[in-house]
Design an enzyme around this catalytic site. Structure first.
Site, PDB file in Angstrom:
ATOM      1  N   ASP A 263      -1.819  -0.992  38.154  1.00 44.89           N
ATOM      2  CA  ASP A 263      -2.458  -2.312  38.040  1.00 44.89           C
ATOM      3  C   ASP A 263      -2.087  -3.163  39.255  1.00 44.89           C
ATOM      4  O   ASP A 263      -2.927  -3.859  39.825  1.00 44.89           O
ATOM      5  CB  ASP A 263      -2.013  -3.014  36.740  1.00 44.89           C
ATOM      6  CG  ASP A 263      -2.361  -2.192  35.511  1.00 44.89           C
ATOM      7  OD1 ASP A 263      -3.394  -1.500  35.541  1.00 44.89           O
ATOM      8  OD2 ASP A 263      -1.599  -2.230  34.531  1.00 44.89           O
TER       9      ASP A 263
ATOM     10  N   HIS B 119      -1.013  -2.640  29.516  1.00 44.58           N
ATOM     11  CA  HIS B 119      -1.775  -1.766  30.421  1.00 44.58           C
ATOM     12  C   HIS B 119      -3.026  -1.274  29.705  1.00 44.58           C
ATOM     13  O   HIS B 119      -3.177  -0.100  29.417  1.00 44.58           O
ATOM     14  CB  HIS B 119      -0.904  -0.584  30.890  1.00 44.58           C
ATOM     15  CG  HIS B 119      -1.665   0.382  31.765  1.00 44.58           C
ATOM     16  ND1 HIS B 119      -2.164   0.046  33.012  1.00 44.58           N
ATOM     17  CD2 HIS B 119      -2.050   1.664  31.562  1.00 44.58           C
ATOM     18  CE1 HIS B 119      -2.800   1.081  33.527  1.00 44.58           C
ATOM     19  NE2 HIS B 119      -2.745   2.083  32.661  1.00 44.58           N
TER      20      HIS B 119
ATOM     21  N   MET C 172      -3.044   7.376  40.364  1.00 40.63           N
ATOM     22  CA  MET C 172      -1.956   7.251  39.375  1.00 40.63           C
ATOM     23  C   MET C 172      -0.722   8.031  39.824  1.00 40.63           C
ATOM     24  O   MET C 172       0.410   7.582  39.630  1.00 40.63           O
ATOM     25  CB  MET C 172      -2.434   7.728  37.993  1.00 40.63           C
ATOM     26  CG  MET C 172      -1.424   7.517  36.899  1.00 40.63           C
ATOM     27  SD  MET C 172      -0.855   5.795  36.773  1.00 40.63           S
ATOM     28  CE  MET C 172      -1.883   5.194  35.453  1.00 40.63           C
TER      29      MET C 172
HETATM   30  C1  LMR Z   1      -5.564   3.962  34.704  1.00 44.59           C
HETATM   31  O1  LMR Z   1      -5.246   2.776  34.674  1.00 44.59           O
HETATM   32  O2  LMR Z   1      -6.317   4.422  35.580  1.00 44.59           O
HETATM   33  C2  LMR Z   1      -5.002   4.893  33.677  1.00 44.59           C
HETATM   34  O3  LMR Z   1      -4.385   4.164  32.661  1.00 44.59           O
HETATM   35  C3  LMR Z   1      -5.989   5.883  33.149  1.00 44.59           C
HETATM   36  C4  LMR Z   1      -7.114   5.260  32.361  1.00 44.59           C
HETATM   37  O4  LMR Z   1      -7.458   5.814  31.298  1.00 44.59           O
HETATM   38  O5  LMR Z   1      -7.692   4.272  32.788  1.00 44.59           O
END
Ligand code: LMR
Length: 295
Positions: free
Chosen positions: A130, A157, A207
């Protein structure tokens, strides 16, 4: 992780194909021990002696799904790994990437608590991506270097629980950007990747970069480096949530302190936090209930 000088042993685990990945990694010119094992029977051996465990396990989203939709599949995977970590390396820092992070971090903490080894400073939900997204999208909008500004992010998140605090940018920068559009892009950056991959998963490369960046900071903190500020979702009491994402200072014990939500945030940031609180509380409760019912 293989290229980090603070790493002396890299131990990989998955259901299948892990030994091949380990041999592949072992050709990188770093003097580290790389091991790779398949299957539950090897899990404790893999974890034994670890200082840091990174958990990118679980199934990814498909277009149209929220992270919460992964709960039923990933909760069991998370609890199984939590039990193994609590047994084999209870003092390690556990870096949880497995979604839905808002619920899987409570699953890890609750499992560690039940097994009598919980240290809340060491179980961290990885929200680094993020931060990276906020930095990247902001830099593109302002046409500046991507490391020019870091935006603190609070909440969780998942979608609207991800709350970037653009109010904390220096000077009048906030007036030069489209805050609602940037906020939305940071909140739904994960969905952008999920849609673009069209059913073939979610963010893996960014990621991996985010996870490694965060893990490198955790390792530096464990080695005694000072003033390392990152951000994570972890057990702390904020606005009635038992878990909350905020900026943190890392150190020898994992999370040494959490930075409070700044006082001078905007009214819309304040409202976004108020709206996120019940959502986060519900997702935390879901994780804790899962452990209560299935431990
Ligand atoms: C992200 O932020 O990219 C991860 O948490 C994977 C998702 O499912 O978005």
């Amino acid at each position: 992780m293989a290229s980090n000088p603070n790493v002396s042993r890299l131990s990989l685990y998955d259901i299948v194909r892990t030994p091949g990945v380990a041999v592949d990694l072992s050709h990188i010119d770093r003097k580290i021990k790389v091991e790779g094992y398949n299957g539950q029977d090897n899990l404790l051996k893999v974890l034994d002696g670890s200082d840091v465990v990174i958990i990118p396990a679980g199934v990814p989203r498909k277009p149209g799904m929220t992270r919460d939709d992964l709960f039923n599949t990933n909760a069991g995977i998370a609890m199984n790994l939590a039990k193994a970590c609590a047994t084999a390396c209870p003092k390690a820092c556990i870096l949880v990437i497995c979604n839905p992070v808002n619920s899987t971090v409570p699953i890890f903490s609750e499992t560690f608590k039940k097994m009598g080894v919980l240290d809340p400073r060491k179980i961290m939900g990885v929200t680094e991506l993020d931060t990276l997204r906020a930095r990247t999208f902001l830099a593109a909008e302002l046409d500046v270097d991507e490391n020019a500004y870091t935006v603190p992010i609070v909440g969780g998140h998942a979608g609207t629980t991800i709350i970037p605090l653009f109010s904390q940018l220096p000077g009048d920068l906030i007036e030069q950007i489209d805050v609602p559009a940037l906020t939305k892009r940071v909140q739904f950056g994960g969905d952008e990747v999920v849609v673009a991959k069209a059913g073939m998963g979610s963010a893996t490369l960014s990621m991996a970069y985010a996870g490694a960046t965060f893990a490198n900071s955790v390792l530096a903190g464990l080695k005694g480096e000072m003033n390392i500020i990152e951000q994570a979702y972890f057990q702390q009491d904020v606005l009635g949530c038992k878990f909350f994402a905020s900026q943190i200072e890392l150190g020898r014990n994992g999370i040494e302190r959490a930075l409070p939500i700044p006082k001078d945030i905007t009214v819309s940031e304040q409202k976004a936090i108020e709206k996120a609180v019940p959502v986060i509380q519900e997702q935390i409760a879901k994780g804790i209930k899962y452990v209560e019912q299935n431990f």
